[in-house]
Design an enzyme around this catalytic site. Structure first.
Site, PDB file in Angstrom:
ATOM      1  N   HIS A 268       0.881  -1.183   0.000  1.00  0.00           N
ATOM      2  CA  HIS A 268       0.000   0.000   0.000  1.00  0.00           C
ATOM      3  C   HIS A 268       0.916   1.230   0.000  1.00  0.00           C
ATOM      4  O   HIS A 268       1.738   1.381  -0.903  1.00  0.00           O
ATOM      5  CB  HIS A 268      -0.907  -0.105   1.232  1.00  0.00           C
ATOM      6  CG  HIS A 268      -2.060   0.846   1.285  1.00  0.00           C
ATOM      7  ND1 HIS A 268      -2.393   1.703   0.276  1.00  0.00           N
ATOM      8  CD2 HIS A 268      -2.984   1.084   2.277  1.00  0.00           C
ATOM      9  CE1 HIS A 268      -3.456   2.416   0.632  1.00  0.00           C
ATOM     10  NE2 HIS A 268      -3.829   2.065   1.839  1.00  0.00           N
ATOM     11  N   HIS A 307      -2.226  -2.148  -9.866  1.00  0.00           N
ATOM     12  CA  HIS A 307      -3.193  -1.576  -8.936  1.00  0.00           C
ATOM     13  C   HIS A 307      -4.439  -2.449  -8.951  1.00  0.00           C
ATOM     14  O   HIS A 307      -4.814  -2.965  -9.998  1.00  0.00           O
ATOM     15  CB  HIS A 307      -3.560  -0.138  -9.361  1.00  0.00           C
ATOM     16  CG  HIS A 307      -4.137   0.651  -8.250  1.00  0.00           C
ATOM     17  ND1 HIS A 307      -5.464   0.574  -7.916  1.00  0.00           N
ATOM     18  CD2 HIS A 307      -3.570   1.492  -7.360  1.00  0.00           C
ATOM     19  CE1 HIS A 307      -5.687   1.361  -6.883  1.00  0.00           C
ATOM     20  NE2 HIS A 307      -4.556   1.919  -6.520  1.00  0.00           N
ATOM     21  N   ASP A 363       2.830   5.608  -6.732  1.00  0.00           N
ATOM     22  CA  ASP A 363       4.089   5.507  -5.996  1.00  0.00           C
ATOM     23  C   ASP A 363       5.324   5.415  -6.882  1.00  0.00           C
ATOM     24  O   ASP A 363       6.441   5.490  -6.389  1.00  0.00           O
ATOM     25  CB  ASP A 363       4.054   4.276  -5.078  1.00  0.00           C
ATOM     26  CG  ASP A 363       3.060   4.457  -3.958  1.00  0.00           C
ATOM     27  OD1 ASP A 363       3.010   5.568  -3.416  1.00  0.00           O
ATOM     28  OD2 ASP A 363       2.340   3.504  -3.629  1.00  0.00           O
TER      29      ASP A 363
HETATM   30  N1  CMC Z   1       4.923  -6.690 -10.528  1.00  0.00           N
HETATM   31  C1  CMC Z   1       4.795  -7.862 -11.180  1.00  0.00           C
HETATM   32  N2  CMC Z   1       3.644  -8.530 -11.331  1.00  0.00           N
HETATM   33  C2  CMC Z   1       2.565  -7.990 -10.784  1.00  0.00           C
HETATM   34  C3  CMC Z   1       2.599  -6.757 -10.098  1.00  0.00           C
HETATM   35  C4  CMC Z   1       3.840  -6.103  -9.984  1.00  0.00           C
HETATM   36  N3  CMC Z   1       3.950  -4.936  -9.339  1.00  0.00           N
HETATM   37  N4  CMC Z   1       1.370  -6.445  -9.662  1.00  0.00           N
HETATM   38  C5  CMC Z   1       0.578  -7.437 -10.069  1.00  0.00           C
HETATM   39  N5  CMC Z   1       1.291  -8.366 -10.754  1.00  0.00           N
HETATM   40  C6  CMC Z   1       0.783  -9.586 -11.412  1.00  0.00           C
HETATM   41  C7  CMC Z   1       0.441 -10.631 -10.371  1.00  0.00           C
HETATM   42  O1  CMC Z   1       1.544 -11.465 -10.101  1.00  0.00           O
HETATM   43  C8  CMC Z   1      -0.676 -11.364 -11.055  1.00  0.00           C
HETATM   44  O2  CMC Z   1      -0.128 -12.201 -12.044  1.00  0.00           O
HETATM   45  P1  CMC Z   1      -0.780 -13.663 -12.367  1.00  0.00           P
HETATM   46  O3  CMC Z   1      -2.139 -13.347 -12.905  1.00  0.00           O
HETATM   47  O4  CMC Z   1       0.144 -14.281 -13.326  1.00  0.00           O
HETATM   48  O5  CMC Z   1      -0.848 -14.360 -11.038  1.00  0.00           O
HETATM   49  C9  CMC Z   1      -1.424 -10.256 -11.808  1.00  0.00           C
HETATM   50  O6  CMC Z   1      -0.440  -9.245 -12.048  1.00  0.00           O
HETATM   51  C10 CMC Z   1      -2.591  -9.671 -11.030  1.00  0.00           C
HETATM   52  O7  CMC Z   1      -2.079  -9.168  -9.802  1.00  0.00           O
HETATM   53  P2  CMC Z   1      -2.800  -9.289  -8.408  1.00  0.00           P
HETATM   54  O8  CMC Z   1      -1.752  -9.553  -7.361  1.00  0.00           O
HETATM   55  O9  CMC Z   1      -3.965 -10.228  -8.493  1.00  0.00           O
HETATM   56  O10 CMC Z   1      -3.370  -7.829  -8.247  1.00  0.00           O
HETATM   57  P3  CMC Z   1      -3.926  -7.197  -6.922  1.00  0.00           P
HETATM   58  O11 CMC Z   1      -5.047  -6.333  -7.332  1.00  0.00           O
HETATM   59  O12 CMC Z   1      -4.225  -8.231  -5.892  1.00  0.00           O
HETATM   60  O13 CMC Z   1      -2.702  -6.354  -6.371  1.00  0.00           O
HETATM   61  C11 CMC Z   1      -1.209  -4.580  -5.954  1.00  0.00           C
HETATM   62  C12 CMC Z   1      -2.571  -4.972  -6.517  1.00  0.00           C
HETATM   63  C13 CMC Z   1      -1.086  -3.065  -5.989  1.00  0.00           C
HETATM   64  C14 CMC Z   1      -1.097  -5.054  -4.493  1.00  0.00           C
HETATM   65  C15 CMC Z   1      -0.103  -5.240  -6.823  1.00  0.00           C
HETATM   66  O14 CMC Z   1      -0.191  -4.771  -8.142  1.00  0.00           O
HETATM   67  C16 CMC Z   1       1.301  -4.994  -6.263  1.00  0.00           C
HETATM   68  O15 CMC Z   1       1.732  -5.722  -5.370  1.00  0.00           O
HETATM   69  N6  CMC Z   1       2.022  -3.945  -6.788  1.00  0.00           N
HETATM   70  C17 CMC Z   1       3.325  -3.593  -6.251  1.00  0.00           C
HETATM   71  C18 CMC Z   1       3.178  -2.783  -4.971  1.00  0.00           C
HETATM   72  C19 CMC Z   1       2.691  -1.365  -5.253  1.00  0.00           C
HETATM   73  O16 CMC Z   1       3.200  -0.681  -6.122  1.00  0.00           O
HETATM   74  N7  CMC Z   1       1.715  -0.926  -4.430  1.00  0.00           N
HETATM   75  C20 CMC Z   1       1.189   0.443  -4.511  1.00  0.00           C
HETATM   76  C21 CMC Z   1      -0.239   0.463  -4.946  1.00  0.00           C
HETATM   77  S1  CMC Z   1      -0.785   2.124  -5.416  1.00  0.00           S
HETATM   78  C22 CMC Z   1      -0.777   3.037  -3.967  1.00  0.00           C
HETATM   79  C23 CMC Z   1      -1.699   2.543  -2.937  1.00  0.00           C
HETATM   80  O17 CMC Z   1      -2.893   2.396  -3.155  1.00  0.00           O
HETATM   81  O18 CMC Z   1      -1.201   2.288  -1.826  1.00  0.00           O
END
Ligand code: CMC
Length: 424
Positions: A268, A307, A363
């Site tokens: 987050h 996201h 971010d």
């Molecule tokens: N790098 C590589 N792969 C990713 C990433 C990433 N940053 N984010 C998502 N994926 C992949 C994930 O592995 C999955 O792949 P597969 O379908 O093959 O399993 C697919 O994309 C869908 O991802 P998800 O984990 O189901 O998506 P989510 O909605 O649960 O997670 C998130 C959202 C923001 C937690 C995630 O994208 C992440 O961990 N990003 C990196 C951390 C980050 O930058 N966070 C800040 C978010 S914006 C500010 C805020 O709101 O705090």
């Protein structure tokens, strides 16, 4: 019935008519779907609330596919260009932009609540020199509740308003004190003659030996815009924490401390710090393909990408990229910018990222600006928490005024042992 869902339970052959309203069905309707009179009824299983609306809200609108973000109907781009953070905070909390008199009173109320009780300094003194500023912030926000026991009267409008002034007024002071403590520097008290961002920069950077420190106006303006961009983001992890704790009718300091703790996590608000660590680790543009390989192999995440809601370019990231240019004119170009741009270019043209709709989020570039402005990395998430306080409070107030809301209490699917007995 036109706006309804017809559900047939193949276990019993019975059909149910479930009303659809505002694009949603009420999960509680499933409770009527039973195989026998004793049956509890059908549950909706939704880990991480991927497809569950937990409230009705009038605060923030996001269209993740189109990359749209609006506060109370106003596009984020227009607010960032035409308004100051405190006006936006007012908008989030009261629903309308303030008139001149409303803004004057609001600014006065926030400004005159920036001081903290002297005993708060003793909390900071108790922390180790390398305590993380977010840990200090979470703790001291929670500690404020002990100074204002009356804040428990959450249904008294006047009392509630007073805590809103206090929390928005005091969070920059707590943030700056956390920084000064980590630097072993004397705390600088708030200055009521400065605006919100200038006052924060002064409390952060003014040397104790002088009273003539003047924050750079371009940097103060950039920080104010960053505050606007981070002020609210509807039902994210920290707002949900605020609402969940608030739903037990805890005082707003305790609820805000919980929200702040949620923001601390690297998935987050903690991501801005992780992005910088990642860019530092990459070090040169030549290493970008190797990092992308590791991400695609599932060995690491590309921090600052992806996201839950945006499946398009995060509109905040677009604005931040523009502010970065203005800031770098003053501070000089951040050497990590080229790596970030290369990373973005490679990622946006790679099948892995295209298929998953992974774009830079808020971010990805914010840390580069913060670093250029001289903020140490571990204060980045604190810079997110300061303006998000207004969003948390807007969500909290809306929750308390919503007659449909009750204490948050999800259900579970129990998968443990059936009854068994402790051996004699
Ligand atoms: N790098 C590589 N792969 C990713 C990433 C990433 N940053 N984010 C998502 N994926 C992949 C994930 O592995 C999955 O792949 P597969 O379908 O093959 O399993 C697919 O994309 C869908 O991802 P998800 O984990 O189901 O998506 P989510 O909605 O649960 O997670 C998130 C959202 C923001 C937690 C995630 O994208 C992440 O961990 N990003 C990196 C951390 C980050 O930058 N966070 C800040 C978010 S914006 C500010 C805020 O709101 O705090």
């Amino acid at each position: 019935m036109a706006d309804s869902l017809t559900v047939r339970d193949n276990r019993t052959g019975k059909e149910y008519e479930i009303p659809i309203s505002e694009g949603a069905i009420r999960s509680a309707e499933f409770r009527n779907i039973k195989v026998s009179a004793e049956d509890f009824g059908l549950l909706a299983y939704d880990p991480a609330f991927m497809n569950t609306a937990s409230c009705k809200s009038k605060i923030t609108f996001i269209d993740g596919d189109k990359g749209i973000l609006r506060y109370r109907g106003y596009p984020i781009e227009e607010l960032a260009e035409r308004r100051k953070y405190l006006e936006v905070a007012y908008l989030l909390i009261y629903g309308e932009l303030p008139s001149t008199t409303e803004l004057r009173d609001w600014t006065h109320n926030i400004t005159y609540h920036t001081m903290v009780h002297e005993n708060i300094k003793k909390f900071f003194d108790g922390f180790h020199y390398d305590a993380h500023p977010m840990g200090m912030l979470v703790t001291t926000i929670a500690a404020l509740s002990t100074f204002y026991p009356n804040a428990k009267n959450i249904f008294d409008e006047k009392t509630r308003e007073l805590q809103i002034y206090r929390l928005i007024g005091k969070i920059p002071t707590l943030a700056a004190f956390a920084y000064r403590h980590s630097q072993g520097m004397a705390y600088i008290y708030p200055n009521n003659e400065l605006n919100y961002a200038e006052n924060f920069l002064t409390m952060m950077y003014r040397p104790p030996s002088t009273s003539t420190y003047e924050p750079n106006p371009v940097l103060a303006k950039a920080l104010d815009v960053l505050f606007i961009l981070h002020a609210d983001h509807e039902q994210n992890c920290s707002s949900t924490a605020m609402r969940t704790v608030g739903s037990s009718h805890a005082d707003p300091y305790s609820a805000a401390a919980a929200a702040c703790a949620a923001l601390y996590g690297p998935l987050h608000g903690g991501a801005n710090e992780e992005v910088l660590k990642m860019l530092e680790e990459i070090g040169t543009k030549e290493k970008v393909p190797e990092i992308i390989r590791q991400v695609k192999a599932g060995d690491r995440l590309l921090m600052g990408f992806g996201h839950r809601v945006y499946k398009n370019y995060d509109p905040r990231a677009k604005i931040i990229k523009k502010i970065a240019e203005e800031v770098f004119e003053v501070t000089g170009r951040n050497r990590l910018l080229d790596i970030a741009l290369e990373l973005e270019k490679v990622a946006l043209s790679d099948e892995y990222f295209i298929k998953r709709k992974l774009y830079p989020n808020v971010d990805f570039y914010s840390g580069l600006i913060y670093q250029a402005m001289g903020f140490p990395m571990d204060i980045f998430t604190v810079l997110f928490a300061i303006p998000r306080m207004s969003g948390w409070l807007a969500q909290w107030k809306e929750l308390l005024q919503d007659p449909e809301q009750k204490i948050s209490r999800p259900r579970q699917i129990y998968e443990g042992y059936p009854e068994r007995h402790v051996p004699p």
